[in-house]
Design an enzyme around this catalytic site. Structure first.
Site, PDB file in Angstrom:
ATOM      1  N   PRO A   2      -8.917   0.629  -1.089  1.00  0.00           N
ATOM      2  CA  PRO A   2      -8.412   1.684  -0.211  1.00  0.00           C
ATOM      3  C   PRO A   2      -6.895   1.589  -0.080  1.00  0.00           C
ATOM      4  O   PRO A   2      -6.337   0.493  -0.034  1.00  0.00           O
ATOM      5  CB  PRO A   2      -9.107   1.380   1.125  1.00  0.00           C
ATOM      6  CG  PRO A   2     -10.286   0.540   0.786  1.00  0.00           C
ATOM      7  CD  PRO A   2      -9.897  -0.249  -0.425  1.00  0.00           C
ATOM      8  N   GLU A   3      -6.240   2.726  -0.028  1.00  0.00           N
ATOM      9  CA  GLU A   3      -4.788   2.752   0.078  1.00  0.00           C
ATOM     10  C   GLU A   3      -4.395   3.091   1.515  1.00  0.00           C
ATOM     11  O   GLU A   3      -5.250   3.291   2.374  1.00  0.00           O
ATOM     12  CB  GLU A   3      -4.223   3.711  -0.965  1.00  0.00           C
ATOM     13  CG  GLU A   3      -4.667   3.285  -2.359  1.00  0.00           C
ATOM     14  CD  GLU A   3      -4.138   4.113  -3.519  1.00  0.00           C
ATOM     15  OE1 GLU A   3      -3.143   4.853  -3.344  1.00  0.00           O
ATOM     16  OE2 GLU A   3      -4.715   4.005  -4.618  1.00  0.00           O
ATOM     17  N   LYS A  53      -1.893  -1.732   3.960  1.00  0.00           N
ATOM     18  CA  LYS A  53      -3.337  -1.749   3.776  1.00  0.00           C
ATOM     19  C   LYS A  53      -4.031  -2.728   4.713  1.00  0.00           C
ATOM     20  O   LYS A  53      -5.235  -2.968   4.588  1.00  0.00           O
ATOM     21  CB  LYS A  53      -3.663  -2.093   2.320  1.00  0.00           C
ATOM     22  CG  LYS A  53      -3.052  -1.099   1.332  1.00  0.00           C
ATOM     23  CD  LYS A  53      -3.306  -1.508  -0.104  1.00  0.00           C
ATOM     24  CE  LYS A  53      -2.558  -0.608  -1.073  1.00  0.00           C
ATOM     25  NZ  LYS A  53      -2.785  -0.991  -2.489  1.00  0.00           N
ATOM     26  N   ARG A 262      -2.715  -1.590 -14.365  1.00  0.00           N
ATOM     27  CA  ARG A 262      -3.511  -0.595 -13.635  1.00  0.00           C
ATOM     28  C   ARG A 262      -3.405   0.745 -14.353  1.00  0.00           C
ATOM     29  O   ARG A 262      -2.387   1.065 -14.960  1.00  0.00           O
ATOM     30  CB  ARG A 262      -3.009  -0.440 -12.196  1.00  0.00           C
ATOM     31  CG  ARG A 262      -2.914  -1.743 -11.403  1.00  0.00           C
ATOM     32  CD  ARG A 262      -4.265  -2.242 -10.959  1.00  0.00           C
ATOM     33  NE  ARG A 262      -4.892  -1.289 -10.055  1.00  0.00           N
ATOM     34  CZ  ARG A 262      -4.605  -1.214  -8.735  1.00  0.00           C
ATOM     35  NH1 ARG A 262      -3.684  -2.014  -8.202  1.00  0.00           N
ATOM     36  NH2 ARG A 262      -5.250  -0.360  -7.963  1.00  0.00           N
TER      37      ARG A 262
END
Length: 281
Positions: A2-3, A53, A262
């Site tokens: 989750p960001e 985060k 990524r």
């Protein structure tokens, strides 16, 4: 993972049921934290905030619960006595008389006093928060040009929590697309107007994702895609996760790259890389 926008929305939901409430029962799934159960039972929740985060729940007795979901952590909110149907491991249970905030699967959890909170390694390394209402795009434009950041590629910089806390993988792709910039560019290669454009896009995409539940496409594009029969998967993002599909602006096929280990998505036409700095649009 989750960001920042997802963690902030989780904090909002948790705050709606426990902020200001007295905790009737507190339980921890990690043995190292169980010594705090009796101390926190009966405490009142004094505030809930996010830093990038990380999610912080403060208690009136001076302690703070630090949690970071990492890849697998997830909060469930339920009426007290009702547990979610999940095989995940329960890590934190905060119960009021009527409701429960339940954290599953996360392992990066700590209970900190005021001094420990100030020295906590992850928090001390964070830059400004993407969703800090006081953060202006001009502040971010200046930060892009600071010595620590100006010679780093945007593809690397836009995952660095020290640069801007709350950034993540989908925000990186979506922001660079919105700004029309290839991830190879470094801030030092950009003229002032282009840095300003990038700074504005960064905050616009971050806040849009927060307000919309993770949708980064502009509302008009979302409406058009919905009318064309697209599901959320099709209208949520402009480029992220859409490799092999047409760019929503020019129709060029979106490509997938690996940048800093990524996945990153870009439009070759809208986000070209040239040897000289791109001109402001």
């Amino acid at each position: 993972m989750p960001e920042g926008p997802e963690i902030r929305r989780a904090a909002d939901r948790i705050a709606a049921i426990i902020d200001g409430q007295k905790l009737a029962e507190v339980r921890f799934g990690l043995p190292r934290l169980r010594r705090f159960e009796d101390e926190l039972t009966g405490a009142r929740v004094a505030g809930i905030e996010t830093r990038g985060k990380a999610l912080l729940i403060a208690f009136d007795l001076g302690l703070t619960l630090y949690t970071h979901n990492q890849l697998y952590g997830i909060w469930y909110l339920r009426r007290r006595g009702q547990l979610p149907n999940t095989a995940r491991s329960l890590r934190v249970a905060l119960h009021t008389e009527t409701d429960s905030a339940l954290l599953y699967s996360a392992s990066n959890i700590a209970v900190l006093d005021a001094d420990e909170l100030l020295r906590f390694p992850y928090l001390t390394r964070l830059g400004p928060d993407l969703l800090d209402p006081a953060l202006h795009w001009r502040d971010l434009a200046r930060r892009l040009n600071e010595p620590a950041f100006r010679k780093r590629s945007l593809g690397a910089l836009y995952l660095d929590q020290h640069f801007l806390a709350g950034l993540g993988n989908y925000l990186r792709s979506e922001t660079l697309f919105a700004a029309g910039l290839h991830p190879k560019y470094r801030p030092c290669e950009l003229d002032l107007k282009t840095r300003n454009r990038l700074a504005r896009a960064t905050l616009e995409i971050g806040w849009r994702a927060y307000h919309s539940g993770g949708i980064t496409n502009p509302p008009a594009r979302v409406a058009a895609l919905k009318a064309a029969g697209e599901t959320r998967r099709g209208y949520r993002f402009a480029v992220f996760g859409r490799g092999g599909r047409p760019c929503p602006l020019c129709g060029t096929i979106i490509e997938r790259l690996e940048v800093n280990g990524r996945r990153l998505y870009r439009c070759p036409n809208c986000q070209p890389y040239v040897s000289r700095a791109p001109r402001a649009q």
